[in-house]
Design a protein around this motif. Sequence first.
Motif, PDB file in Angstrom:
ATOM      1  N   ARG A 249       0.820  -1.220   0.000  1.00  0.00           N
ATOM      2  CA  ARG A 249       0.000   0.000   0.000  1.00  0.00           C
ATOM      3  C   ARG A 249       0.851   1.266   0.000  1.00  0.00           C
ATOM      4  NH1 ARG A 249      -5.401  -0.337   1.024  1.00  0.00           N
ATOM      5  NH2 ARG A 249      -5.311   1.810   1.774  1.00  0.00           N
ATOM      6  N   GLN A 250       2.122   1.134   0.354  1.00  0.00           N
ATOM      7  CA  GLN A 250       3.075   2.247   0.280  1.00  0.00           C
ATOM      8  C   GLN A 250       2.580   3.482   1.036  1.00  0.00           C
ATOM      9  OE1 GLN A 250       3.074   2.097  -4.083  1.00  0.00           O
ATOM     10  NE2 GLN A 250       5.237   1.524  -4.034  1.00  0.00           N
ATOM     11  N   GLU A 251       2.104   3.239   2.274  1.00  0.00           N
ATOM     12  CA  GLU A 251       1.642   4.372   3.058  1.00  0.00           C
ATOM     13  C   GLU A 251       2.270   4.370   4.446  1.00  0.00           C
ATOM     14  OE1 GLU A 251      -2.647   3.495   4.795  1.00  0.00           O
ATOM     15  OE2 GLU A 251      -2.579   3.019   2.662  1.00  0.00           O
ATOM     16  N   LYS A 252       2.305   5.561   5.030  1.00  0.00           N
ATOM     17  CA  LYS A 252       2.948   5.759   6.320  1.00  0.00           C
ATOM     18  C   LYS A 252       2.223   5.009   7.431  1.00  0.00           C
ATOM     19  CE  LYS A 252       2.475  10.190   5.629  1.00  0.00           C
ATOM     20  NZ  LYS A 252       2.499  11.676   5.749  1.00  0.00           N
ATOM     21  N   GLY A 253       3.026   4.522   8.380  1.00  0.00           N
ATOM     22  CA  GLY A 253       2.443   3.921   9.567  1.00  0.00           C
ATOM     23  C   GLY A 253       2.009   4.998  10.541  1.00  0.00           C
ATOM     24  N   GLN A 254       1.400   4.579  11.651  1.00  0.00           N
ATOM     25  CA  GLN A 254       0.968   5.532  12.669  1.00  0.00           C
ATOM     26  C   GLN A 254       2.192   6.130  13.355  1.00  0.00           C
ATOM     27  OE1 GLN A 254      -2.123   6.426  13.079  1.00  0.00           O
ATOM     28  NE2 GLN A 254      -3.176   4.873  11.869  1.00  0.00           N
ATOM     29  N   GLY A 255       2.270   7.456  13.359  1.00  0.00           N
ATOM     30  CA  GLY A 255       3.346   8.147  14.057  1.00  0.00           C
ATOM     31  C   GLY A 255       4.707   8.048  13.409  1.00  0.00           C
ATOM     32  N   THR A 256       4.767   7.735  12.119  1.00  0.00           N
ATOM     33  CA  THR A 256       6.048   7.641  11.418  1.00  0.00           C
ATOM     34  C   THR A 256       5.866   8.015   9.958  1.00  0.00           C
ATOM     35  OG1 THR A 256       7.836   6.148  10.753  1.00  0.00           O
ATOM     36  CG2 THR A 256       5.651   5.201  10.969  1.00  0.00           C
ATOM     37  N   ASN A 257       6.944   8.459   9.338  1.00  0.00           N
ATOM     38  CA  ASN A 257       6.911   8.759   7.908  1.00  0.00           C
ATOM     39  C   ASN A 257       7.339   7.567   7.068  1.00  0.00           C
ATOM     40  OD1 ASN A 257       6.019  11.480   7.991  1.00  0.00           O
ATOM     41  ND2 ASN A 257       8.064  12.141   8.615  1.00  0.00           N
ATOM     42  N   LEU A 258       7.626   6.436   7.734  1.00  0.00           N
ATOM     43  CA  LEU A 258       8.020   5.230   7.023  1.00  0.00           C
ATOM     44  C   LEU A 258       6.835   4.262   6.932  1.00  0.00           C
ATOM     45  CD1 LEU A 258      11.477   4.461   8.704  1.00  0.00           C
ATOM     46  CD2 LEU A 258      11.073   5.628   6.533  1.00  0.00           C
TER      47      LEU A 258
ATOM     48  N   GLN B 103       9.214  -0.319   4.779  1.00  0.00           N
ATOM     49  CA  GLN B 103      10.464   0.414   4.974  1.00  0.00           C
ATOM     50  C   GLN B 103      11.029   0.177   6.365  1.00  0.00           C
ATOM     51  OE1 GLN B 103       8.932   4.311   3.983  1.00  0.00           O
ATOM     52  NE2 GLN B 103       9.874   4.274   1.950  1.00  0.00           N
ATOM     53  N   GLN B 104      10.160   0.120   7.374  1.00  0.00           N
ATOM     54  CA  GLN B 104      10.617  -0.119   8.742  1.00  0.00           C
ATOM     55  C   GLN B 104      11.260  -1.492   8.876  1.00  0.00           C
ATOM     56  OE1 GLN B 104       6.755   0.837  10.614  1.00  0.00           O
ATOM     57  NE2 GLN B 104       7.858   2.262  11.907  1.00  0.00           N
ATOM     58  N   LEU B 105      10.603  -2.517   8.306  1.00  0.00           N
ATOM     59  CA  LEU B 105      11.135  -3.872   8.400  1.00  0.00           C
ATOM     60  C   LEU B 105      12.446  -4.018   7.636  1.00  0.00           C
ATOM     61  CD1 LEU B 105       7.841  -5.939   8.037  1.00  0.00           C
ATOM     62  CD2 LEU B 105       9.341  -5.942  10.025  1.00  0.00           C
ATOM     63  N   GLU B 106      12.518  -3.438   6.449  1.00  0.00           N
ATOM     64  CA  GLU B 106      13.751  -3.512   5.670  1.00  0.00           C
ATOM     65  C   GLU B 106      14.896  -2.839   6.413  1.00  0.00           C
ATOM     66  OE1 GLU B 106      12.694  -3.921   0.973  1.00  0.00           O
ATOM     67  OE2 GLU B 106      12.799  -1.889   1.774  1.00  0.00           O
ATOM     68  N   GLU B 107      14.589  -1.701   7.024  1.00  0.00           N
ATOM     69  CA  GLU B 107      15.615  -0.963   7.763  1.00  0.00           C
ATOM     70  C   GLU B 107      16.059  -1.718   9.005  1.00  0.00           C
ATOM     71  OE1 GLU B 107      15.047   3.000  10.133  1.00  0.00           O
ATOM     72  OE2 GLU B 107      15.429   3.560   8.045  1.00  0.00           O
TER      73      GLU B 107
END
Length: 226
Positions: free
Chosen positions: A167-176, A180-184
């Motif tokens: 869905r390529q959308e931001k999570g709650q309280g983050t711009n990632l 992106q969070q999991l990859e990072e």
Amino acid sequence: MSVPVKEVELDKTKQQFIESAIDNGVLLFGQFTLKSGRISPYFFNAGRLYTSSLLAATAEAYATLLTSSRIPEFDILFGPAYKGISLAAITAVELYRSHGRNVGFAYNRKEAKDHGEGGNLVGAPLKGRIVIIDDVLTRGTAIRESLEMFSNHPEAKVVGVVQLVDRQEKGQGTNLSAVQQLEEEYGFPIEPIIGVGDIIGYLKIKGGWEKEVESIELYREEYGVK
């Protein structure tokens, strides 16, 4: 400021997958309340992938991605319960049927079995390089639970994740995004069969979906990640 949506030339497999998903009510357009509380103009219901033709198209799309993306070599496909189980199974079959790849298949039970072989893991022994097969990665809960299980299997290493839709959308309280969070956090690639840019690209190619495209693009302006 509008969030750019990357639109790429869709290959035949992606076009067929999106078209089949729309025709069979898997990819829907309208107003849908997500777990996050957001009102989304589109929704992908993987639970409706229940006919032979849809499963065949899905398996082909997964197998094509696994043989042509940045996912590295792997030994086992792992399907998190519940939706991931059938998705991983049909993909393993398609990899062998169409690509000559013979890989293992494993999955987990939600509740551990206390008789017979026991435990909560079924299928191939968890060792070697593993790719997790998921449907729509929203918060990454199933992936994190799988990784926690794998921590008891030191010979197992997750080398990638493949999902149906990003869905390529931001999570709650983050711009990632969750992806992106999991990859990072874990350092392995996460590849989708289709992303929101593919959906927009398909609708523009087909024509007659101008209102839907506008709604998705407005939603992306508010919640999309770069």
